[in-house]
Design a protein around this motif. Sequence first.
Motif, PDB file in Angstrom:
ATOM      1  N   PHE A 121       0.721  -1.183  -0.210  1.00  0.00           N
ATOM      2  CA  PHE A 121      -0.080   0.019   0.224  1.00  0.00           C
ATOM      3  C   PHE A 121       0.872   1.243  -0.271  1.00  0.00           C
ATOM      4  CE2 PHE A 121      -2.017   3.545   2.368  1.00  0.00           C
ATOM      5  CZ  PHE A 121      -3.240   3.436   1.562  1.00  0.00           C
ATOM      6  N   LEU A 122       1.968   1.228   0.780  1.00  0.00           N
ATOM      7  CA  LEU A 122       2.895   2.432   0.649  1.00  0.00           C
ATOM      8  C   LEU A 122       3.620   2.590  -0.423  1.00  0.00           C
ATOM      9  CD1 LEU A 122       4.513   1.887   4.313  1.00  0.00           C
ATOM     10  CD2 LEU A 122       2.977   3.426   3.679  1.00  0.00           C
ATOM     11  N   LEU A 123       3.860   1.558  -1.175  1.00  0.00           N
ATOM     12  CA  LEU A 123       4.293   1.538  -2.588  1.00  0.00           C
ATOM     13  C   LEU A 123       3.362   2.299  -3.461  1.00  0.00           C
ATOM     14  CD1 LEU A 123       6.223  -1.598  -3.294  1.00  0.00           C
ATOM     15  CD2 LEU A 123       7.254   0.550  -3.068  1.00  0.00           C
ATOM     16  N   SER A 124       1.943   1.985  -3.432  1.00  0.00           N
ATOM     17  CA  SER A 124       0.865   2.620  -4.110  1.00  0.00           C
ATOM     18  C   SER A 124       0.944   4.150  -3.911  1.00  0.00           C
ATOM     19  CB  SER A 124      -0.411   1.846  -3.939  1.00  0.00           C
ATOM     20  OG  SER A 124      -0.234   0.618  -4.295  1.00  0.00           O
ATOM     21  N   LEU A 125       1.086   4.211  -2.579  1.00  0.00           N
ATOM     22  CA  LEU A 125       0.999   5.748  -2.076  1.00  0.00           C
ATOM     23  C   LEU A 125       1.813   6.717  -2.679  1.00  0.00           C
ATOM     24  CD1 LEU A 125      -1.003   7.274  -0.119  1.00  0.00           C
ATOM     25  CD2 LEU A 125       0.792   6.931   1.498  1.00  0.00           C
ATOM     26  N   VAL A 126       3.129   6.100  -2.997  1.00  0.00           N
ATOM     27  CA  VAL A 126       4.101   6.823  -3.463  1.00  0.00           C
ATOM     28  C   VAL A 126       3.708   7.247  -4.975  1.00  0.00           C
ATOM     29  CG1 VAL A 126       6.419   6.566  -4.598  1.00  0.00           C
ATOM     30  CG2 VAL A 126       6.172   5.662  -2.329  1.00  0.00           C
ATOM     31  N   ALA A 127       3.032   5.971  -5.596  1.00  0.00           N
ATOM     32  CA  ALA A 127       2.498   6.283  -7.030  1.00  0.00           C
ATOM     33  C   ALA A 127       1.399   7.696  -7.067  1.00  0.00           C
ATOM     34  CB  ALA A 127       1.980   5.170  -7.587  1.00  0.00           C
TER      35      ALA A 127
ATOM     36  N   VAL B 126       1.420   9.901  -4.961  1.00  0.00           N
ATOM     37  CA  VAL B 126       2.162  11.394  -4.917  1.00  0.00           C
ATOM     38  C   VAL B 126       2.681  11.600  -6.119  1.00  0.00           C
ATOM     39  CG1 VAL B 126       4.221  12.403  -3.690  1.00  0.00           C
ATOM     40  CG2 VAL B 126       2.414  10.939  -2.562  1.00  0.00           C
ATOM     41  N   LEU B 127       3.288  10.605  -6.794  1.00  0.00           N
ATOM     42  CA  LEU B 127       3.891  11.054  -8.311  1.00  0.00           C
ATOM     43  C   LEU B 127       2.743  11.767  -9.220  1.00  0.00           C
ATOM     44  CD1 LEU B 127       6.358   8.035  -8.961  1.00  0.00           C
ATOM     45  CD2 LEU B 127       6.902  10.537  -8.590  1.00  0.00           C
ATOM     46  N   PHE B 128       1.644  11.013  -9.313  1.00  0.00           N
ATOM     47  CA  PHE B 128       0.446  11.700  -9.833  1.00  0.00           C
ATOM     48  C   PHE B 128       0.204  12.994  -9.397  1.00  0.00           C
ATOM     49  CE2 PHE B 128      -4.071  12.637  -9.676  1.00  0.00           C
ATOM     50  CZ  PHE B 128      -4.304  12.941 -11.046  1.00  0.00           C
ATOM     51  N   VAL B 129       0.168  13.418  -8.101  1.00  0.00           N
ATOM     52  CA  VAL B 129      -0.080  14.738  -7.780  1.00  0.00           C
ATOM     53  C   VAL B 129       1.086  15.684  -8.054  1.00  0.00           C
ATOM     54  CG1 VAL B 129      -0.517  16.178  -5.597  1.00  0.00           C
ATOM     55  CG2 VAL B 129      -1.492  13.828  -5.713  1.00  0.00           C
ATOM     56  N   ILE B 130       2.133  15.417  -7.980  1.00  0.00           N
ATOM     57  CA  ILE B 130       3.054  16.218  -8.474  1.00  0.00           C
ATOM     58  C   ILE B 130       3.269  16.611  -9.899  1.00  0.00           C
ATOM     59  CG2 ILE B 130       5.602  16.379  -8.753  1.00  0.00           C
ATOM     60  CD1 ILE B 130       5.949  14.950  -6.172  1.00  0.00           C
TER      61      ILE B 130
ATOM     62  N   THR C   7      -9.518  12.964  -8.054  1.00  0.00           N
ATOM     63  CA  THR C   7     -10.815  13.223  -8.931  1.00  0.00           C
ATOM     64  C   THR C   7     -10.671  14.684  -9.134  1.00  0.00           C
ATOM     65  OG1 THR C   7     -12.286  13.385  -7.116  1.00  0.00           O
ATOM     66  CG2 THR C   7     -12.169  11.360  -8.533  1.00  0.00           C
ATOM     67  N   TYR C   8     -10.279  15.604  -8.178  1.00  0.00           N
ATOM     68  CA  TYR C   8     -10.119  16.975  -8.227  1.00  0.00           C
ATOM     69  C   TYR C   8      -9.156  17.320  -9.569  1.00  0.00           C
ATOM     70  CZ  TYR C   8      -8.900  21.795  -7.332  1.00  0.00           C
ATOM     71  OH  TYR C   8      -8.799  23.219  -7.125  1.00  0.00           O
ATOM     72  N   LEU C   9      -7.997  16.612  -9.279  1.00  0.00           N
ATOM     73  CA  LEU C   9      -6.632  16.961 -10.279  1.00  0.00           C
ATOM     74  C   LEU C   9      -7.234  16.344 -11.612  1.00  0.00           C
ATOM     75  CD1 LEU C   9      -3.668  16.423  -7.537  1.00  0.00           C
ATOM     76  CD2 LEU C   9      -4.647  18.716  -8.681  1.00  0.00           C
ATOM     77  N   LEU C  10      -7.652  15.254 -11.570  1.00  0.00           N
ATOM     78  CA  LEU C  10      -8.011  14.397 -12.813  1.00  0.00           C
ATOM     79  C   LEU C  10      -8.895  15.534 -13.677  1.00  0.00           C
ATOM     80  CD1 LEU C  10      -8.511  11.014 -11.726  1.00  0.00           C
ATOM     81  CD2 LEU C  10      -6.893  11.696 -13.372  1.00  0.00           C
ATOM     82  N   GLN C  11     -10.073  16.037 -13.050  1.00  0.00           N
ATOM     83  CA  GLN C  11     -11.100  16.902 -13.743  1.00  0.00           C
ATOM     84  C   GLN C  11     -10.078  18.330 -14.223  1.00  0.00           C
ATOM     85  OE1 GLN C  11     -14.783  17.394 -12.074  1.00  0.00           O
ATOM     86  NE2 GLN C  11     -15.726  18.663 -13.646  1.00  0.00           N
TER      87      GLN C  11
ATOM     88  N   PHE D  48       6.547   7.144 -18.307  1.00  0.00           N
ATOM     89  CA  PHE D  48       6.950   6.597 -17.247  1.00  0.00           C
ATOM     90  C   PHE D  48       5.897   6.485 -16.290  1.00  0.00           C
ATOM     91  CE2 PHE D  48       7.955   8.638 -13.046  1.00  0.00           C
ATOM     92  CZ  PHE D  48       8.856   7.725 -12.560  1.00  0.00           C
ATOM     93  N   LEU D  49       4.845   7.860 -16.131  1.00  0.00           N
ATOM     94  CA  LEU D  49       4.008   7.831 -15.150  1.00  0.00           C
ATOM     95  C   LEU D  49       2.940   6.582 -15.653  1.00  0.00           C
ATOM     96  CD1 LEU D  49       2.851   9.424 -12.757  1.00  0.00           C
ATOM     97  CD2 LEU D  49       1.481  10.521 -14.228  1.00  0.00           C
ATOM     98  N   LYS D  50       2.708   6.536 -16.889  1.00  0.00           N
ATOM     99  CA  LYS D  50       1.930   5.545 -17.451  1.00  0.00           C
ATOM    100  C   LYS D  50       2.227   3.917 -16.939  1.00  0.00           C
ATOM    101  CE  LYS D  50      -0.532   3.363 -21.431  1.00  0.00           C
ATOM    102  NZ  LYS D  50      -0.748   3.777 -22.972  1.00  0.00           N
ATOM    103  N   THR D  51       3.512   3.734 -16.983  1.00  0.00           N
ATOM    104  CA  THR D  51       4.018   2.378 -16.690  1.00  0.00           C
ATOM    105  C   THR D  51       3.882   2.229 -14.989  1.00  0.00           C
ATOM    106  OG1 THR D  51       5.487   2.641 -18.487  1.00  0.00           O
ATOM    107  CG2 THR D  51       6.169   1.015 -16.504  1.00  0.00           C
ATOM    108  N   VAL D  52       4.275   3.406 -14.283  1.00  0.00           N
ATOM    109  CA  VAL D  52       4.021   3.481 -12.974  1.00  0.00           C
ATOM    110  C   VAL D  52       2.856   2.992 -12.419  1.00  0.00           C
ATOM    111  CG1 VAL D  52       4.301   4.818 -10.825  1.00  0.00           C
ATOM    112  CG2 VAL D  52       5.920   5.102 -12.316  1.00  0.00           C
ATOM    113  N   PHE D  53       1.771   3.515 -12.898  1.00  0.00           N
ATOM    114  CA  PHE D  53       0.319   3.216 -12.587  1.00  0.00           C
ATOM    115  C   PHE D  53      -0.061   1.892 -13.258  1.00  0.00           C
ATOM    116  CE2 PHE D  53       0.063   7.559 -11.252  1.00  0.00           C
ATOM    117  CZ  PHE D  53      -0.818   7.303 -10.043  1.00  0.00           C
TER     118      PHE D  53
END
Length: 448
Positions: free
Chosen positions: A154-160, A162-166, A247-251, A278-283
């Motif tokens: 779960f912590l690894l998923s949380l890192v991903a 955070v990357l999305f937010v950045i 969802t806020y950032l996605l929109q 890179f980000l696509k592969t991460v997710f």
Amino acid sequence: MDNESGKLKRSLGLRHVVFFGLAFMAPGTVFDTYGVAAFQSNGMIAIGYMIALFVMLFTAYSYAQLVKEFPSAGAAYSFAQKAMNPHLGFLVGWAILLDYMLSPMISALLLGISLTAYFPAVPMFVWIILFVIVITTVNILGIKFAANFNTFIFLLSLVAFVLFVIYAIKFLLNGGGVGTTFSILPFHDKEVQFSGLMGVVPILCFTYLGFDAITALSEETKNPTKTIPKAIFIIPLTGSVLYITATYLLQLVYPDIRSFVDPQSVQYNIFYLIGGIFLKTVFVGTGIFASTISAVASGSSASRIMYAMGRGNVLPKKIFGYISPKFHTPVYNILIVGLVALSALFFNLTAATSLINFGAFFAFAFVNISVISHFYIKKRNRSFKGVIKYLIIPAIGAIFIFSLWLNLGWHSFLLGGIWLMIGFIYLVNQTKMFKRPPEEVFSEASEL
């Protein structure tokens, strides 16, 4: 709790339980459901999650009240059995098994589809079988091991996340999307019909399933009457922060919702837009992690529900009531869950999802009603405070959940009805035409 085979071991603290519930919820599903939900409602999914949280907190409250009173591994099954009626309790437990037992199968199917798309030379059944072997092994090795495994993943998923937010914020600050990080669009849009927004709330509520599952771990949690109720509220509130932020950032990044070509995969287009391959592969990797930890959590919960039924001779005790002396886990039940997960090799995803919704909402409704039955009717807590705590709040929760249940598609009622009928027939046979009640599930309340 002692039996001829062994016993469950109290080894989980608040941290373990919270991460376990979050793992079951798999917050990464917010990305998977975003496209469909946003397309159906034309946006404002962030406010939709706020509404879904409001709805689910009433049921979370009822779970918290009941786990203080009945801290046993049976969860909703034990609650309805002890607070209302043994026969009804069996049917509630039978219904919630749909949620817990089929969740690993859906995780296996989604992972198989995803990896087959990236490695087409490898047959999908190979990925599914390997996945089921891994989650079954993790659950057999012990609840502490499973909880620590889930926490790490779960912590690894949380890192991903955070990357999305950045990447999203950087994209917006560079003039992409709406060109700003502050907008009321995800919370208020005059072009969005309120009825359309409410129509996707059941989909959003589905992403909260998991806070309830931790009640099945009561007999493996230290000080469960305090730890479990805290975790029940921490889990959906934490999930909501992630859901609303995402969802806020996605929109804001992709405001033209009606231009979605394929709503089911739009999230990968957005990842590529803001962070490239890179980000696509991460997710894609995160999706694998999310499937794994969700399957481990739901499999653990299903095996504990079956154990509670087996321990009380509602299901055959030699199989379902067995605890491994070495691992302190219900090994046979875990293996059964693994076999059900293998049905991903031929099961239809839509049908499985329908069954999960049916079972979860059915059980949730009766958990709310159980609070009224036990505290307000049986224990006669009818002071002003008691009326609010044990009548009004759970009644509102039951009404909300029942409304969601009625809005499920006909597939849900057809398949869910068949499942309930099978359980009813088994119950009739087991109780000799209701001439005797199902065996009581032994409570450890006196030991806590």
